[in-house]
Design a protein around this motif. Structure first.
Motif, short mmCIF file in Angstrom:
data_model
loop_
_atom_site.label_atom_id
_atom_site.label_comp_id
_atom_site.label_asym_id
_atom_site.label_seq_id
_atom_site.Cartn_x
_atom_site.Cartn_y
_atom_site.Cartn_z
N ASN A 120 0.96 -1.31 -0.06
CA ASN A 120 0.26 -0.06 -0.08
C ASN A 120 0.71 1.44 0.05
O ASN A 120 0.67 2.32 -0.67
CB ASN A 120 -1.02 -0.03 1.16
N ALA A 123 2.36 2.03 -3.39
CA ALA A 123 1.26 2.70 -4.50
C ALA A 123 1.07 3.93 -4.39
O ALA A 123 0.82 4.49 -3.21
CB ALA A 123 0.19 1.72 -4.40
N SER A 124 0.89 4.91 -5.35
CA SER A 124 0.26 6.30 -5.27
C SER A 124 -1.35 6.26 -5.21
O SER A 124 -1.84 5.00 -5.59
CB SER A 124 0.85 7.06 -6.38
N ASN A 125 -2.07 7.30 -5.15
CA ASN A 125 -3.28 7.35 -5.18
C ASN A 125 -3.82 6.92 -6.64
O ASN A 125 -4.96 6.27 -7.10
CB ASN A 125 -3.75 8.62 -4.94
N THR A 127 -2.19 4.77 -8.86
CA THR A 127 -1.84 3.30 -9.01
C THR A 127 -2.49 2.28 -8.06
O THR A 127 -2.36 1.27 -8.36
CB THR A 127 -0.36 3.14 -9.26
N ARG A 128 -3.05 2.95 -7.11
CA ARG A 128 -3.53 1.98 -6.01
C ARG A 128 -4.45 0.78 -6.73
O ARG A 128 -4.27 -0.55 -6.27
CB ARG A 128 -4.12 2.61 -4.75
N LEU A 132 -3.42 -3.06 -6.17
CA LEU A 132 -4.45 -3.89 -5.46
C LEU A 132 -4.90 -5.09 -6.14
O LEU A 132 -5.08 -6.44 -5.93
CB LEU A 132 -5.48 -3.17 -4.76
N THR A 399 -5.48 -3.95 3.70
CA THR A 399 -5.83 -3.86 2.15
C THR A 399 -7.50 -3.66 2.10
O THR A 399 -7.84 -2.73 1.22
CB THR A 399 -5.73 -5.23 1.44
N ALA A 402 -7.76 -0.02 2.41
CA ALA A 402 -7.39 0.76 1.53
C ALA A 402 -8.22 0.63 0.38
O ALA A 402 -8.60 1.59 -0.62
CB ALA A 402 -5.88 0.43 1.06
N TRP A 406 -10.07 3.66 -1.81
CA TRP A 406 -9.62 3.94 -3.11
C TRP A 406 -11.18 4.01 -3.88
O TRP A 406 -11.33 4.84 -4.80
CB TRP A 406 -8.97 2.94 -3.74
#
Length: 421
Positions: A120, A123-125, A127-128, A132, A399, A402, A406
């Motif tokens: 997590n 990863a950037s916002n 690419t998240r 995942l 996860t 997250a 997201w």
């Protein structure tokens, strides 16, 4: 996508190796347990022990990480898990296996929390979502691939257990060599079950029942195969089918999830699961009917988990999602503990095909409760729902939280884009 994966490939490789080892051990329990003449009820207790440990690890690992750091926790838990896998053929008693499974469940949960924290953080916002998704695919491929490895040895010896331990041990190298320090993981305190039920009764009840389904499939599938006389290769294929279906059905169900009332999709997926279980119970003497039933019944289980999470997020403010996610993970864990115990008792009393009977009945209860809830509350308009993201039932609260955040941000961005002229 290649650019996204270039930064996390080592973490994903480590996860695949861990899931190869863990997936082997899940099926090995049923295979070796049959050789040792363990009863279905005894193996059910062994299976539930894993989920007791898994649930405990999800809550305690963040505390350990804050105290000594990610690397030490990851290395310690990995060492204990590797040792536990080797110990199974040395202590072939149900009580010893239950304790070992509890230990491995705790370690596996902690490993997920730690690895997912690194993933997590990497990863950037932007690419998240892709990261995942790749993580979920890596997990599923590991579980499915593990079943193929089981055909390379004899479950009556120590070879396969040692192989599983080796895979888990070497999985730490790519993860530890690629991981960078991250802040101590913070997992929100789970929302009380009463509050969670008031916000999302369908998800609360449904995800408890789904926990029972998932644990029964993953933990008792090999026991069922062993008791009806399948060969080791056939049992491995049967368990692989339970998970392979998710790879095929996840995308179409996710695509539909963003375009229709999610309650109707939950109803349809659970109905498909119930029908397939009925076919397995009625015509399970035929090998290909058995495999097809496993493929479809197992295939709807993982998408249903993600559907329940998405449906819950539809009725919550973004700031409430982490606590609700933690509550749902806890509720799922309770169902996972209960499911194998009920199934093991039923198989002991009614015979091995009660495996399908319990699974079908559980799917049926989800169907009935979904129908009831559809009469009690209006559905959320499709254009106001959060985005769907496939999350596996084995994912830790890190996860799940997250993914929920997201999905909310992604849906908000899409709505803003639609409103612009």
């Amino acid at each position: 996508m290649i650019q996204v994966l270039s930064g996390v490939w080592a973490l994903l490789l480590g996860i695949v190796l861990i899931m190869l080892g863990n997936g082997m051990h899940f099926t090995l329990i049923g295979l070796r347990g049959g050789i040792e003449n363990f009863s279905a009820a005894e193996l059910a207790i062994v299976t539930s022990g894993y989920f007791v440990g898994f649930l405990s690890g999800a809550r305690l690992t963040p505390l350990l990480i804050r105290r000594v750091g990610h690397v030490r926790v990851f290395a310690a838990l990995g060492s204990f898990m590797s040792a536990g896998l080797i110990a199974f053929p040395l202590l072939t008693e149900p009580w010893a296996w239950t304790l070992l499974r509890l230990l491995i469940g705790f370690c596996m949960s902690g490993i997920f929390v730690t690895a997912e924290s690194w993933l997590n953080h990497a990863a950037s916002n932007e690419t998240r979502g892709k990261v995942l998704s790749a993580y979920m695919i890596a997990q599923t491929l590991g579980i499915v691939g593990a079943q193929g490895l089981l055909t390379l040895g004899d479950a009556g010896t120590s070879v396969l257990f040692i192989g599983a331990s080796i895979l888990v041990s070497i999985s730490f190298a790519p993860i530890l060599l690629s991981a960078t320090p991250v802040p101590a993981v913070e997992v929100a305190r789970p929302m009380p079950l009463r509050a969670l039920f008031s916000y999302a009764p369908l998800s609360t009840v449904g995800i408890f029942l789904l926990g029972s389904v998932y644990a029964t499939q993953s933990g008792m599938g090999a026991v069922f195969g062993s008791q009806i006389g399948l060969s080791a290769a056939q049992i491995a294929l049967f368990v692989a089918m339970l998970f392979a279906g998710a790879l095929v059905l996840q995308y179409p169900i996710g695509w539909l999830s963003d375009r229709m009332d999610r309650r109707k999709l939950i109803l349809g997926a659970a109905t498909l699961g119930a029908v397939c279980c009925a076919l397995g119970w009625t015509f399970g003497g035929g090998l290909w009917v058995l495999m097809a039933s496993a493929f479809l019944a197992g295939g709807v289980t993982t998408p249903l988990y993600a559907l329940f999470l998405a449906y819950t997020n539809d009725s919550l403010a973004t700031e409430d999602m982490p606590a609700a996610s933690g509550g749902l993970v806890f509720t799922f864990g309770l169902g996972a503990i209960a499911g194998p115990l009920i199934t093991g008792w039923a198989m002991q009393m009614l015979g091995p095909f009660a495996f399908w009977l319990v699974l079908g009945a559980t799917f049926g209860v989800i169907v009935l409760y979904a129908l009831y809830r559809m009469t009690q509350r209006e559905g959320t308009p499709v254009d106001e729902t959060e985005s769907y993201l496939g999350v596996l039932p084995t994912a830790s609260p890190v996860t799940v939280e997250a993914a929920g955040i997201w999905a909310a941000e992604q849906a908000e961005a899409e709505r803003d884009s639609d409103e612009q002229p």
